[in-house]
Design an enzyme around this catalytic site. Structure first.
Site, PDB file in Angstrom:
ATOM      1  CD  GLU A   1      72.099  55.792  27.582  1.00 43.75           C
ATOM      2  OE1 GLU A   1      72.559  54.877  27.970  1.00 43.75           O
ATOM      3  OE2 GLU A   1      72.671  56.530  26.385  1.00 43.75           O
TER       4      GLU A   1
ATOM      5  CB  ALA B   1      68.401  49.820  30.776  1.00 50.02           C
TER       6      ALA B   1
ATOM      7  CD  GLU C   1      75.628  52.837  30.471  1.00 51.27           C
ATOM      8  OE1 GLU C   1      75.706  54.108  30.954  1.00 51.27           O
ATOM      9  OE2 GLU C   1      74.392  52.287  30.479  1.00 51.27           O
TER      10      GLU C   1
ATOM     11  N   GLY D   1      72.461  50.691  27.738  1.00 52.33           N
ATOM     12  CA  GLY D   1      73.170  49.837  28.716  1.00 52.33           C
ATOM     13  C   GLY D   1      73.801  48.624  28.286  1.00 52.33           C
TER      14      GLY D   1
END
Length: 300
Positions: free
Chosen positions: A174, A108, A154, A151
């Site tokens: 993360e 992200a 994911e 992300g």
């Protein structure tokens, strides 16, 4: 396992390598909707087109190379728009989602979330729109080269099938940023690779290679970097040649195995199996088999 995410922060790692010229999708003015491609606002962060011999495969390439395809809000909004258009396009039977050879998506966009507060995240439903990928009815194949971290990992796991290039790396780093996965990383990763490996990846931030990902069940096939996209498109073409209606039923049934109990999953499978007998495609498929000819599905 490779080094943690902080290695990506070095300036030398910023430039992404382009896909082979033969497969680089040209920038289009709009995604292919129900009436085909039309003029409209250009995408800033995506390259979108229909591909394959029958033009029945939707191809979406994340195109933010200077940021290693970091998933900013603008990119995810465009991805939702492209997926909605492909979902409504009757010609498209399957979708391929890819990045560059350097990075599928390195995570992200940290700069966007750096100063967010709990109140902003909670009341604004931060990252809730990311689930669009997982609710599309048409099958989606993630073609992953390079980094699929945070992300990006994911996003790949939201797809139905993951093909990886030999140099791909998967991870949920993360923890190194003082937070945890927020778009399904702790849930989908655990279901895919089991509790022990998922715990190790989430708690250490370490990555796994494409080979390790395949051995763990996260990835279905691994290809040389330059052959990955062709292989993913070939698989998508094979899927798109089947009944789109029945493919959606099959996808729903398999997903039920991850989201319900065995008993409830079996009920879902039986219900959808019986439902195929109400379709013209089921009748055509069985008739073609008996008559020893290729089925001509009409998606009805």
């Amino acid at each position: 396992m490779a080094a943690p995410l902080r290695a990506l922060l070095r300036p030398a790692a910023v430039t992404a390598t382009a896909l082979p010229p033969a497969r680089l999708p040209p920038p289009l003015r709009a995604p292919c909707g129900a009436r085909g491609c039309s003029s409209g606002a250009a995408f800033q962060y995506l390259l979108v087109q229909k591909t394959g011999a029958q033009k029945n495969v939707g191809l979406i390439q994340l195109n933010r190379p200077k940021a290693l395809n970091a998933l900013c809000e603008g990119l995810m909004a465009e991805l939702r728009r492209a997926l909605e258009a492909m979902e409504s396009d009757p010609q498209v039977g399957a979708i391929v989602l890819t990045g560059s050879q350097k990075a599928f998506a390195a995570g992200a966009d940290i700069k966007e979330m750096q100063n967010k507060t709990f109140q902003e995240c909670y009341h604004g439903g931060f990252l809730s729109g990311w689930d669009k990928v997982s609710v599309v009815r048409k099958p989606i194949i993630a073609a992953v080269n390079g980094y699929a971290l945070g992300g990006g990992c994911e996003l790949a796991m939201m797809c139905d099938i993951i093909y990886a290039g030999e140099k791909a790396e998967f991870g949920q780093p993360e923890i190194l940023l003082g937070t945890i996965p927020g778009a399904g990383g702790t849930q989908r990763l655990t279901r895919a690779v089991g509790k022990s490996l998922a715990m190790e990846m989430v708690l250490t931030g370490d990555r796994i290679s494409a080979k390790e990902a395949k051995e763990a069940g996260l990835v279905s096939k691994v290809y040389p970097v330059e052959k990955l996209l062709d292989a993913a498109i070939a698989c998508a073409e094979k899927i798109a040649s089947n009944s789109k209606l029945v493919s959606a039923m099959a996808k729903e049934s398999v997903n039920a195995a991850f989201e319900t109990t065995l008993t409830e999953g079996n009920r879902t499978e039986k219900r959808l199996f019986y439902a195929t007998f109400a379709t013209s495609d089921r009748k055509e498929g069985m008739t073609a088999f008996v008559e020893k000819r290729k089925a001509n599905f009409t998606d009805s």
